[in-house]
Design a protein around this motif. Structure first.
Motif, PDB file in Angstrom:
ATOM      1  N   ALA A 170     -49.426 -80.790   0.993  1.00  0.00           N
ATOM      2  CA  ALA A 170     -48.002 -81.638   0.517  1.00  0.00           C
ATOM      3  C   ALA A 170     -47.045 -80.440   0.181  1.00  0.00           C
ATOM      4  O   ALA A 170     -47.633 -79.883  -1.008  1.00  0.00           O
ATOM      5  N   SER A 171     -45.703 -80.443   0.220  1.00  0.00           N
ATOM      6  CA  SER A 171     -44.743 -80.352  -1.006  1.00  0.00           C
ATOM      7  C   SER A 171     -43.226 -80.614  -0.855  1.00  0.00           C
ATOM      8  O   SER A 171     -43.303 -81.241   0.170  1.00  0.00           O
ATOM      9  N   PHE A 172     -42.861 -80.063  -1.890  1.00  0.00           N
ATOM     10  CA  PHE A 172     -41.065 -80.447  -1.046  1.00  0.00           C
ATOM     11  C   PHE A 172     -40.379 -79.503  -2.142  1.00  0.00           C
ATOM     12  O   PHE A 172     -41.013 -78.809  -2.430  1.00  0.00           O
ATOM     13  N   TYR A 173     -39.061 -79.515  -1.519  1.00  0.00           N
ATOM     14  CA  TYR A 173     -39.024 -78.261  -1.870  1.00  0.00           C
ATOM     15  C   TYR A 173     -37.597 -78.493  -2.690  1.00  0.00           C
ATOM     16  O   TYR A 173     -36.650 -79.458  -2.434  1.00  0.00           O
ATOM     17  N   PHE A 174     -37.286 -78.307  -3.956  1.00  0.00           N
ATOM     18  CA  PHE A 174     -36.523 -78.411  -4.877  1.00  0.00           C
ATOM     19  C   PHE A 174     -36.400 -76.853  -5.890  1.00  0.00           C
ATOM     20  O   PHE A 174     -37.566 -76.079  -6.043  1.00  0.00           O
ATOM     21  N   SER A 175     -35.186 -77.005  -6.672  1.00  0.00           N
ATOM     22  CA  SER A 175     -34.920 -75.581  -7.703  1.00  0.00           C
ATOM     23  C   SER A 175     -35.570 -74.147  -6.562  1.00  0.00           C
ATOM     24  O   SER A 175     -35.481 -72.883  -6.707  1.00  0.00           O
ATOM     25  N   ASN A 176     -34.988 -74.261  -5.387  1.00  0.00           N
ATOM     26  CA  ASN A 176     -35.125 -72.821  -4.995  1.00  0.00           C
ATOM     27  C   ASN A 176     -36.299 -73.069  -4.704  1.00  0.00           C
ATOM     28  O   ASN A 176     -36.306 -71.428  -3.374  1.00  0.00           O
ATOM     29  N   VAL A 177     -37.682 -73.673  -4.613  1.00  0.00           N
ATOM     30  CA  VAL A 177     -38.884 -73.257  -3.842  1.00  0.00           C
ATOM     31  C   VAL A 177     -39.439 -74.422  -3.478  1.00  0.00           C
ATOM     32  O   VAL A 177     -39.151 -75.851  -3.620  1.00  0.00           O
ATOM     33  N   HIS A 178     -40.886 -74.236  -2.530  1.00  0.00           N
ATOM     34  CA  HIS A 178     -41.629 -75.332  -1.794  1.00  0.00           C
ATOM     35  C   HIS A 178     -42.891 -75.631  -3.556  1.00  0.00           C
ATOM     36  O   HIS A 178     -43.110 -74.707  -3.745  1.00  0.00           O
ATOM     37  N   ASN A 179     -42.266 -77.442  -3.920  1.00  0.00           N
ATOM     38  CA  ASN A 179     -43.486 -76.961  -4.753  1.00  0.00           C
ATOM     39  C   ASN A 179     -44.831 -77.765  -4.515  1.00  0.00           C
ATOM     40  O   ASN A 179     -44.578 -78.878  -3.372  1.00  0.00           O
ATOM     41  N   PRO A 180     -45.806 -77.880  -4.583  1.00  0.00           N
ATOM     42  CA  PRO A 180     -47.015 -78.751  -4.355  1.00  0.00           C
ATOM     43  C   PRO A 180     -47.184 -79.509  -5.329  1.00  0.00           C
ATOM     44  O   PRO A 180     -46.640 -79.766  -6.140  1.00  0.00           O
TER      45      PRO A 180
END
Length: 169
Positions: A113-123
């Motif tokens: 699982a991840s979400f896109y924020f601050s120009n990166v995919h965060n786990p």
């Protein structure tokens, strides 16, 4: 920047990254405004892998960061994508009133699982699903999660978040 090694568990990558970070500029680490995160809806489907996937959408908001170089506006307008979920079915009526526990990454059976924020995919580590009563084609879903903001050096601390959202199929 550290070199990404395919299929390297996050824990091992963090150890490699820590060594190279000593020489890199690091952002000021601050608390993420967790209280602003508001899940709107979620959708359960069979993913491309043949395993269930869940996408959770959130109400967008803007936040301001403070860094040595000045402040920056960041838009939180994203979804959480959870794939390779070890569930017995994607039929919501068969999931009602059930609870499922999952290990955190990198243990076998973890949810990718991840979400896109601050120009990166965060786990995001998802360690529990609690499904409620099935009604009108939906079921309430409570998710126990840990958002790993430090993995991509976003400038925010990791945080735990348990939230509920209406899940449709």
């Amino acid at each position: 920047m550290p070199t990404l090694i395919p299929n390297l568990p996050r824990a091992a990558f963090c150890e490699i990254q820590c060594e190279t970070d000593k020489e890199m500029h690091r952002k000021v680490v601050t608390k993420f405004p967790v209280s602003k995160i508001r899940p709107l809806q979620a959708k359960l489907a069979l993913g491309a892998s043949g395993k269930p996937s869940i996408e959770v959408s959130f109400a967008p908001f803007t936040l301001t960061t403070s860094e040595k170089e000045g402040s920056e506006l960041l838009d939180f307008n994203t979804t959480l994508q959870a794939d390779f979920i070890n569930l017995p079915t994607t039929e919501l009526s068969r999931l009602q009133n059930k609870t499922f526990d999952f290990p955190a990454n990198p243990k076998d059976g973890y949810i990718d699982a991840s979400f896109y924020f601050s120009n990166v995919h965060n786990p995001v580590d998802i360690t529990k699903f609690v499904f409620g009563d099935f009604c009108d084609g939906k079921v309430p879903l409570t998710m126990v999660t840990k958002w790993v903001m430090t993995y991509e050096n976003t400038g925010f601390e990791d945080f735990d978040l348990t939230f509920s959202v209406s899940l449709s199929g």
